[in-house]
Design an enzyme around this catalytic site. Structure first.
Site, PDB file in Angstrom:
ATOM      1  CG  ASP A  91      13.487  25.698  -8.152  1.00  0.00           C
ATOM      2  OD1 ASP A  91      12.821  24.753  -7.661  1.00  0.00           O
ATOM      3  OD2 ASP A  91      14.667  25.912  -7.830  1.00  0.00           O
ATOM      4  CG  PHE A 108       3.760  28.064   1.166  1.00  0.00           C
ATOM      5  CD1 PHE A 108       3.213  29.127   0.461  1.00  0.00           C
ATOM      6  CD2 PHE A 108       4.853  27.400   0.611  1.00  0.00           C
ATOM      7  CE1 PHE A 108       3.736  29.506  -0.770  1.00  0.00           C
ATOM      8  CE2 PHE A 108       5.381  27.767  -0.622  1.00  0.00           C
ATOM      9  CZ  PHE A 108       4.824  28.828  -1.311  1.00  0.00           C
ATOM     10  N   GLY A 109       5.799  27.491   3.881  1.00  0.00           N
ATOM     11  CA  GLY A 109       7.262  27.462   3.846  1.00  0.00           C
ATOM     12  C   GLY A 109       7.899  28.324   4.923  1.00  0.00           C
ATOM     13  CE1 TYR A 110      13.555  27.686   5.390  1.00  0.00           C
ATOM     14  CE2 TYR A 110      12.558  27.306   3.241  1.00  0.00           C
ATOM     15  CZ  TYR A 110      13.460  26.946   4.222  1.00  0.00           C
ATOM     16  OH  TYR A 110      14.264  25.845   4.040  1.00  0.00           O
ATOM     17  CG  HIS A 170       9.415  35.395  -3.722  1.00  0.00           C
ATOM     18  ND1 HIS A 170       8.923  35.866  -2.527  1.00  0.00           N
ATOM     19  CD2 HIS A 170       9.073  34.086  -3.759  1.00  0.00           C
ATOM     20  CE1 HIS A 170       8.337  34.882  -1.874  1.00  0.00           C
ATOM     21  NE2 HIS A 170       8.408  33.787  -2.597  1.00  0.00           N
TER      22      HIS A 170
HETATM   23  P1  ITT Z   1       7.410  22.114  -6.562  1.00  0.00           P
HETATM   24  O1  ITT Z   1       8.869  21.878  -6.874  1.00  0.00           O
HETATM   25  O2  ITT Z   1       6.545  20.909  -6.781  1.00  0.00           O
HETATM   26  O3  ITT Z   1       6.872  23.339  -7.232  1.00  0.00           O
HETATM   27  P2  ITT Z   1       8.476  22.671  -3.919  1.00  0.00           P
HETATM   28  O4  ITT Z   1       7.852  22.954  -2.611  1.00  0.00           O
HETATM   29  O5  ITT Z   1       9.499  21.553  -3.984  1.00  0.00           O
HETATM   30  O6  ITT Z   1       7.298  22.419  -4.971  1.00  0.00           O
HETATM   31  P3  ITT Z   1      10.617  24.477  -4.589  1.00  0.00           P
HETATM   32  O7  ITT Z   1      11.486  23.408  -5.137  1.00  0.00           O
HETATM   33  O8  ITT Z   1      10.579  25.764  -5.331  1.00  0.00           O
HETATM   34  O9  ITT Z   1       9.117  23.999  -4.475  1.00  0.00           O
HETATM   35  O10 ITT Z   1      11.040  24.645  -3.073  1.00  0.00           O
HETATM   36  C1  ITT Z   1      11.123  25.814  -2.462  1.00  0.00           C
HETATM   37  C2  ITT Z   1      10.826  25.697  -0.979  1.00  0.00           C
HETATM   38  O11 ITT Z   1      10.999  27.027  -0.519  1.00  0.00           O
HETATM   39  C3  ITT Z   1       9.371  25.318  -0.673  1.00  0.00           C
HETATM   40  O12 ITT Z   1       9.216  23.971  -0.370  1.00  0.00           O
HETATM   41  C4  ITT Z   1       9.059  26.196   0.532  1.00  0.00           C
HETATM   42  O13 ITT Z   1       9.507  25.591   1.714  1.00  0.00           O
HETATM   43  C5  ITT Z   1       9.921  27.410   0.276  1.00  0.00           C
HETATM   44  N1  ITT Z   1       9.149  28.461  -0.414  1.00  0.00           N
HETATM   45  C6  ITT Z   1       8.906  28.588  -1.751  1.00  0.00           C
HETATM   46  N2  ITT Z   1       8.152  29.685  -1.978  1.00  0.00           N
HETATM   47  C7  ITT Z   1       7.920  30.248  -0.772  1.00  0.00           C
HETATM   48  C8  ITT Z   1       7.210  31.372  -0.341  1.00  0.00           C
HETATM   49  O14 ITT Z   1       6.551  32.158  -1.191  1.00  0.00           O
HETATM   50  N3  ITT Z   1       7.188  31.642   0.960  1.00  0.00           N
HETATM   51  C9  ITT Z   1       7.841  30.870   1.844  1.00  0.00           C
HETATM   52  N4  ITT Z   1       8.526  29.773   1.534  1.00  0.00           N
HETATM   53  C10 ITT Z   1       8.575  29.460   0.223  1.00  0.00           C
END
Ligand code: ITT
Length: 197
Positions: free
Chosen positions: A71, A154-156, A182
């Site tokens: 998480d 991905f993500g941010y 991280h």
């Molecule tokens: P799971 O719970 O199925 O593992 P999730 O995408 O919902 O997938 P999280 O609850 O940990 O995972 O959500 C964290 C969000 O933060 C994720 O959807 C991304 O948008 C962002 N995130 C997580 N790790 C990241 C990374 O390494 N770099 C950039 N954004 C990240």
């Protein structure tokens, strides 16, 4: 060979975790995609630890293997830690990566460069067959850009510049991000634990 399941339905995260634990030769690392499914687990905890444990237990119940869950949240100083545990659904349920980082950029639009500090925090939970669990944490400090840049990750990642760098995570290659991220830091601790006990 002992199997460990990655307890995540996010393919981008699974890809990073697989690359990061690839040298664990005595374990076979599998994911829900190997079974053609991507279970949705309601993450209703208040902390990263709570959510990591919720996911670990849910996937363990579904698949029966020891699991690694993750998480992660992005915590921004100027917004009192937002989006934090809500990082995945910051712009609402079902929001995509772009919606989420656009919301973050818009909330920071009047914030000066020096005040745009933020950290990614990652909690990995390893849950064994005997229901024992251990947390491993990793933090990567940095700052939020004014505009998105880069295509990797991905993500941010397009809006986050790690301290000591001039590029966003999305401009760094996967292996460059993994060394300092991280997730890389937390998984290094898990690898040491699995190898050395
Ligand atoms: P799971 O719970 O199925 O593992 P999730 O995408 O919902 O997938 P999280 O609850 O940990 O995972 O959500 C964290 C969000 O933060 C994720 O959807 C991304 O948008 C962002 N995130 C997580 N790790 C990241 C990374 O390494 N770099 C950039 N954004 C990240």
């Amino acid at each position: 060979m002992k199997k460990i399941l990655i307890a995540s339905s996010n393919p981008d995260k699974v890809k990073e975790i697989k690359a990061l634990v690839s040298e664990l030769n005595e374990f076979e690392i599998i994911s829900p995609a190997d079974f053609g499914i991507s279970p949705i687990v309601e993450e209703n905890g208040n902390t990263l630890e709570e959510n990591a444990l919720i996911k670990a237990k849910a996937f363990h119940k579904l698949f029966g293997f020891p699991v690694i869950s993750d998480d992660t949240g992005l915590f921004t100083d100027a917004l009192n830690g937002e989006p934090g545990v809500y990082s995945a659904r910051y712009a609402g349920l079902g929001a995509g990566y772009k919606d989420n980082y656009k919301k973050l950029l818009s909330k920071l639009k009047d914030v000066r460069d020096v005040d745009r500090k933020a950290s990614f925090k990652c909690v990995i939970c390893y849950l064994t067959d005997t229901d024992e669990y251990t947390f491993f944490k990793g933090i990567c400090a940095g700052s939020i850009t004014e505009n998105p840049k880069g295509e990797f990750g991905f993500g941010y990642d397009p809006v986050f510049i790690p301290d000591g760098y001039k590029k966003t995570f999305a401009e760094l290659k996967e292996d460059e991000k993994n060394i300092i991220s991280h997730r890389g830091i937390a998984l290094k601790k898990l690898k040491d634990y699995l190898i050395n006990g």
